[in-house]
Design a protein around this motif. Structure first.
Motif, PDB file in Angstrom:
ATOM      1  N   GLN A 198      20.268   3.674  14.379  1.00 56.11           N
ATOM      2  CA  GLN A 198      18.948   2.856  14.897  1.00 56.11           C
ATOM      3  C   GLN A 198      18.540   2.800  13.279  1.00 56.11           C
ATOM      4  OE1 GLN A 198      16.933   1.561  16.974  1.00 56.11           O
ATOM      5  NE2 GLN A 198      19.079   1.556  18.281  1.00 56.11           N
ATOM      6  N   LEU A 199      17.553   2.147  12.435  1.00 55.74           N
ATOM      7  CA  LEU A 199      17.329   1.740  11.199  1.00 55.74           C
ATOM      8  C   LEU A 199      16.094   2.112  11.122  1.00 55.74           C
ATOM      9  CD1 LEU A 199      19.774  -0.621  10.130  1.00 55.74           C
ATOM     10  CD2 LEU A 199      19.738   2.018   9.287  1.00 55.74           C
ATOM     11  N   THR A 200      15.079   2.285  10.332  1.00 58.17           N
ATOM     12  CA  THR A 200      13.722   2.823  10.366  1.00 58.17           C
ATOM     13  C   THR A 200      13.230   2.225   9.056  1.00 58.17           C
ATOM     14  OG1 THR A 200      14.219   4.926   9.830  1.00 58.17           O
ATOM     15  CG2 THR A 200      13.171   4.240  12.117  1.00 58.17           C
ATOM     16  N   TRP A 201      11.859   1.487   8.821  1.00 57.59           N
ATOM     17  CA  TRP A 201      11.910   1.830   6.836  1.00 57.59           C
ATOM     18  C   TRP A 201      10.562   2.560   6.741  1.00 57.59           C
ATOM     19  CZ3 TRP A 201      14.166  -1.784   3.314  1.00 57.59           C
ATOM     20  CH2 TRP A 201      15.154  -2.295   4.486  1.00 57.59           C
ATOM     21  N   ARG A 202      10.458   2.617   5.778  1.00 54.72           N
ATOM     22  CA  ARG A 202       8.433   3.243   4.835  1.00 54.72           C
ATOM     23  C   ARG A 202       8.449   3.010   3.825  1.00 54.72           C
ATOM     24  NH1 ARG A 202      12.030   8.000   5.002  1.00 54.72           N
ATOM     25  NH2 ARG A 202      11.649   9.346   3.016  1.00 54.72           N
ATOM     26  N   LYS A 203       7.329   3.182   3.254  1.00 54.53           N
ATOM     27  CA  LYS A 203       7.074   2.733   2.087  1.00 54.53           C
ATOM     28  C   LYS A 203       6.768   3.393   1.323  1.00 54.53           C
ATOM     29  CE  LYS A 203       3.858  -0.418   1.274  1.00 54.53           C
ATOM     30  NZ  LYS A 203       2.851  -1.551   0.915  1.00 54.53           N
ATOM     31  N   GLY A 204       6.956   4.541   0.427  1.00 60.98           N
ATOM     32  CA  GLY A 204       6.318   6.012   0.299  1.00 60.98           C
ATOM     33  C   GLY A 204       6.181   6.610   1.868  1.00 60.98           C
ATOM     34  N   SER A 228      19.179  -4.301   9.191  1.00 59.37           N
ATOM     35  CA  SER A 228      17.831  -4.945   9.958  1.00 59.37           C
ATOM     36  C   SER A 228      16.978  -5.069   8.637  1.00 59.37           C
ATOM     37  CB  SER A 228      16.751  -3.374  10.725  1.00 59.37           C
ATOM     38  OG  SER A 228      15.662  -3.529  10.407  1.00 59.37           O
ATOM     39  N   SER A 229      16.043  -6.051   9.467  1.00 61.62           N
ATOM     40  CA  SER A 229      15.217  -6.651   7.363  1.00 61.62           C
ATOM     41  C   SER A 229      13.696  -6.392   8.036  1.00 61.62           C
ATOM     42  CB  SER A 229      15.374  -8.038   8.068  1.00 61.62           C
ATOM     43  OG  SER A 229      17.036  -8.194   7.502  1.00 61.62           O
ATOM     44  N   VAL A 230      13.042  -6.084   7.326  1.00 64.38           N
ATOM     45  CA  VAL A 230      11.915  -6.299   6.646  1.00 64.38           C
ATOM     46  C   VAL A 230      10.140  -6.739   5.745  1.00 64.38           C
ATOM     47  CG1 VAL A 230      11.771  -4.064   5.103  1.00 64.38           C
ATOM     48  CG2 VAL A 230       9.059  -4.408   6.538  1.00 64.38           C
ATOM     49  N   SER A 231      10.011  -7.827   6.083  1.00 59.39           N
ATOM     50  CA  SER A 231       9.231  -8.257   4.565  1.00 59.39           C
ATOM     51  C   SER A 231       7.112  -8.152   4.958  1.00 59.39           C
ATOM     52  CB  SER A 231       8.847  -9.733   5.001  1.00 59.39           C
ATOM     53  OG  SER A 231      10.276 -10.517   6.054  1.00 59.39           O
ATOM     54  N   PHE A 232       7.012  -8.009   3.705  1.00 55.45           N
ATOM     55  CA  PHE A 232       5.469  -7.480   3.502  1.00 55.45           C
ATOM     56  C   PHE A 232       4.561  -8.428   2.065  1.00 55.45           C
ATOM     57  CE2 PHE A 232       8.154  -4.616   1.783  1.00 55.45           C
ATOM     58  CZ  PHE A 232       7.822  -4.489   0.035  1.00 55.45           C
ATOM     59  N   GLN A 233       3.590  -8.771   2.109  1.00 55.78           N
ATOM     60  CA  GLN A 233       2.871  -8.621   0.679  1.00 55.78           C
ATOM     61  C   GLN A 233       2.676  -7.997   0.295  1.00 55.78           C
ATOM     62  OE1 GLN A 233      -0.620 -11.343   1.138  1.00 55.78           O
ATOM     63  NE2 GLN A 233       0.408 -12.899   0.386  1.00 55.78           N
ATOM     64  N   VAL A 234       3.105  -8.038  -1.123  1.00 48.33           N
ATOM     65  CA  VAL A 234       3.106  -6.997  -2.370  1.00 48.33           C
ATOM     66  C   VAL A 234       1.659  -7.092  -2.582  1.00 48.33           C
ATOM     67  CG1 VAL A 234       5.899  -6.964  -3.144  1.00 48.33           C
ATOM     68  CG2 VAL A 234       4.051  -8.461  -4.226  1.00 48.33           C
ATOM     69  N   THR A 235       1.494  -5.895  -3.067  1.00 47.70           N
ATOM     70  CA  THR A 235       0.002  -5.444  -4.323  1.00 47.70           C
ATOM     71  C   THR A 235      -0.093  -4.861  -5.254  1.00 47.70           C
ATOM     72  OG1 THR A 235      -0.639  -3.865  -3.108  1.00 47.70           O
ATOM     73  CG2 THR A 235      -1.080  -6.256  -1.855  1.00 47.70           C
ATOM     74  N   ARG A 236      -0.955  -5.158  -6.167  1.00 47.70           N
ATOM     75  CA  ARG A 236      -0.751  -4.091  -7.217  1.00 47.70           C
ATOM     76  C   ARG A 236      -0.423  -2.945  -7.218  1.00 47.70           C
ATOM     77  NH1 ARG A 236      -5.518  -5.322 -11.313  1.00 47.70           N
ATOM     78  NH2 ARG A 236      -5.109  -7.217 -10.674  1.00 47.70           N
ATOM     79  N   ASP A 237      -0.875  -2.212  -6.427  1.00 42.18           N
ATOM     80  CA  ASP A 237      -1.027  -1.205  -5.574  1.00 42.18           C
ATOM     81  C   ASP A 237       0.896  -0.696  -5.519  1.00 42.18           C
ATOM     82  OD1 ASP A 237      -3.235  -0.474  -6.050  1.00 42.18           O
ATOM     83  OD2 ASP A 237      -3.459  -0.710  -4.059  1.00 42.18           O
ATOM     84  N   ASP A 238       1.573  -2.299  -4.844  1.00 41.59           N
ATOM     85  CA  ASP A 238       2.822  -1.642  -5.035  1.00 41.59           C
ATOM     86  C   ASP A 238       4.374  -1.420  -6.576  1.00 41.59           C
ATOM     87  OD1 ASP A 238       2.542  -1.619  -2.263  1.00 41.59           O
ATOM     88  OD2 ASP A 238       2.517  -3.898  -2.042  1.00 41.59           O
ATOM     89  N   ASP A 239       2.814  -1.788  -7.098  1.00 37.20           N
ATOM     90  CA  ASP A 239       3.611  -1.463  -8.104  1.00 37.20           C
ATOM     91  C   ASP A 239       4.296  -0.009  -8.747  1.00 37.20           C
ATOM     92  OD1 ASP A 239       4.880  -2.750 -10.564  1.00 37.20           O
ATOM     93  OD2 ASP A 239       3.096  -1.680 -12.419  1.00 37.20           O
ATOM     94  N   VAL A 265       5.797  -5.238  -9.019  1.00 32.76           N
ATOM     95  CA  VAL A 265       5.299  -5.845  -9.280  1.00 32.76           C
ATOM     96  C   VAL A 265       4.625  -6.657 -10.366  1.00 32.76           C
ATOM     97  CG1 VAL A 265       3.390  -6.172  -7.829  1.00 32.76           C
ATOM     98  CG2 VAL A 265       4.898  -4.596  -6.285  1.00 32.76           C
ATOM     99  N   LEU A 266       4.330  -7.143 -10.825  1.00 33.94           N
ATOM    100  CA  LEU A 266       3.465  -7.865 -11.916  1.00 33.94           C
ATOM    101  C   LEU A 266       2.082  -8.561 -11.349  1.00 33.94           C
ATOM    102  CD1 LEU A 266       6.065 -10.342 -13.484  1.00 33.94           C
ATOM    103  CD2 LEU A 266       5.612  -8.026 -14.312  1.00 33.94           C
ATOM    104  N   TYR A 267       0.984  -8.131 -12.091  1.00 32.35           N
ATOM    105  CA  TYR A 267      -0.206  -8.393 -11.616  1.00 32.35           C
ATOM    106  C   TYR A 267      -1.194  -8.278 -12.932  1.00 32.35           C
ATOM    107  CZ  TYR A 267      -1.040  -3.489 -11.944  1.00 32.35           C
ATOM    108  OH  TYR A 267      -0.706  -1.695 -12.482  1.00 32.35           O
ATOM    109  N   THR A 268      -2.599  -9.367 -13.428  1.00 33.24           N
ATOM    110  CA  THR A 268      -3.517  -8.921 -14.449  1.00 33.24           C
ATOM    111  C   THR A 268      -3.610  -7.985 -14.809  1.00 33.24           C
ATOM    112  OG1 THR A 268      -4.824  -9.842 -12.695  1.00 33.24           O
ATOM    113  CG2 THR A 268      -3.533 -11.701 -13.537  1.00 33.24           C
ATOM    114  N   PRO A 269      -4.348  -8.140 -15.899  1.00 27.32           N
ATOM    115  CA  PRO A 269      -4.493  -6.576 -16.661  1.00 27.32           C
ATOM    116  C   PRO A 269      -6.157  -5.983 -16.628  1.00 27.32           C
ATOM    117  CG  PRO A 269      -4.742  -8.267 -18.289  1.00 27.32           C
ATOM    118  CD  PRO A 269      -4.373  -8.590 -17.228  1.00 27.32           C
TER     119      PRO A 269
END
Length: 434
Positions: A198-204, A228-239, A265-269
């Motif tokens: 079985q496969l599992t995902w985590r971010k940090g 397995s696949s995972v999809s999520f919307q990135v934010t500046r905190d994900d950089d 992740v590229l984001y405005t200053p």
């Protein structure tokens, strides 16, 4: 001629006819069949063996069940070592034997039968035969048979299950930096597991809910590939965040087998103005630091003051410097941090406080003189105290010495009278003070 006499039937045929009429014939055949099923011969036993089986299972021969060997099923990780142990209570002067799933004899008592150095003898006694198989492969999985050659032959089965260790997972789908609010889609795959992992995902430390693990059989027909696949919307905190795909499988025994993918992740200053010192006063030097953050990091800064048309010039990287503050510098200042992702302006209101009171040189001089005078007065006071104490102690000694040194010195009463009345005893006038 008389009628011909009937020919006598052969003895085996008579036995067969007699048995066919016997009430227990069907049970005999059934007992014989299931006994041979225990032996896994797969066919009905011959007549003499059927009788043997019936005798073995009869109440008079229950004690012979002590000759039935026993063993246990084993589970081993591929590449590990498994120990097969067979025991019997009554060996009936017969030896135990181990055979592999292909019915090849491995050991008969202490004698090796198959030339495979992975298979070694652990223990051989009349009541036990134990062997070990090292570096177990998936092909070694199956039923192993322990036999004892009594009448009839008795066997016990040991099912050896070999676990396939899953390979380290591989993450795909990340190619380049992502822009803020974009959707990231990552794929993870691991092969070689048995049963399927079985496969599992985590971010940090945060769990990500990916799709259900997909299972596909490998070409060898024994192991499986899972994905397995995972999809999520990135934010500046994900950089700079680490996306981890982990394999869960019983062969790992709690050990971690995972792969990490770091994302950018590229984001405005953004920007923040920090004064140094924090509470500036008139006449001081002031630095306004513009601290910009972003990905990429801002490379250009623009300073303005509200009510002032031309932009202000920086004199130290992103800082605005005031060498000597005055009241006219008060106002609201803006710093714009610029990168190829955009710009951001931060504001700071500067209020120049009155200068700190500085003591004059004359006041300092007077304070020093006053301190010295006070110290001298203190020393003189101490000196006078010691001197008065000294005179009090030595006054009596001085008067006694004067009286002894003169013949015409009056007595004490006369001295008192002369002192009080002012009388004189001749031309020479002497005064005595007590």
């Amino acid at each position: 001629m008389g009628a011909p006499s009937a020919l006598p039937l052969p003895l085996p045929l008579l036995l067969l006819v007699a048995c066919s009429w016997a009430p227990g014939w069907a049970n005999l055949v059934q007992d014989g069949y299931w006994q041979e099923q225990d032996l896994e011969l797969g066919t009905l036993a011959p007549l003499d063996e059927a009788f043997s089986s019936t005798v073995w299972s009869s109440p008079d021969m229950l004690a012979s069940q002590d000759s039935q060997p026993w063993t246990s099923d084993e589970t081993v990780v591929a590449g590990g070592t498994v120990v097969l142990k067979c025991q019997v209570k009554d060996h009936e002067d017969s030896s135990l034997q181990w055979s592999n799933p292909a019915q090849q004899t491995l050991y008969f008592g202490e004698k090796r039968a198959l030339r495979d150095n992975r298979i070694q003898l652990v223990s051989s006694t009349p009541h036990e035969l134990s062997i070990s198989i090292s570096n177990v492969a998936l092909a070694d999985e199956g039923e192993y048979t322990c036999s004892i050659f009594t009448m009839p032959v008795r066997t016990a089965k040991s099912l050896v299950t070999v676990l396939g260790i899953p390979q380290k997972p591989i993450i795909t789908g990340y190619k380049s930096s992502l822009r803020e609010k974009e959707t990231a889609t990552l794929n993870c795959q691991s092969s070689g597991s048995k049963p399927a992992a079985q496969l599992t995902w985590r971010k940090g430390e945060q769990e990500l809910h990916g799709e259900q693990t997909r299972v596909q059989e490998d070409p060898n027909g024994k192991t499986f590939t899972v994905s397995s696949s995972v999809s999520f919307q990135v934010t500046r905190d994900d950089d700079g965040a680490n996306i981890v795909c982990s394999v869960n499988h019983e062969s790992l025994k709690g050990a971690d087998r995972s792969t990490t993918q770091r994302i950018e992740v590229l984001y405005t200053p953004t920007a923040l103005i920090r004064p140094e010192p924090s509470h500036p006063r008139e006449g001081q030097k002031l630095l306004l630091h513009c601290e910009g953050r972003g990905n990429p990091v801002p490379q250009q800064y623009l300073w303005v003051k509200e009510g002032s048309e031309p932009p202000l010039k920086m004199t130290q990287e992103s800082a605005l410097i005031f060498p000597f503050l005055n009241k006219s510098d008060s106002g609201t200042y803006g710093c714009t941090a610029i990168s190829n992702m955009g710009s951001y302006t931060a504001y700071f209101t500067l209020n120049v406080n009155d200068p700190s009171p500085v003591p004059s040189s004359s006041s300092t001089y007077h304070a020093i003189i006053g301190g010295i005078v006070a110290f001298i007065v203190f020393l003189l006071l101490i000196l006078l105290i010691f001197l008065g104490h000294y005179l009090i102690r030595h006054k009596g000694t001085y008067l006694t010495h004067e009286a002894k040194g003169s013949d015409d010195a009056p007595d004490a009463d006369t001295a008192i009278i002369n002192a009080e009345g002012g009388q004189s005893g001749g031309d020479d006038k002497k005064e005595y003070f007590i």
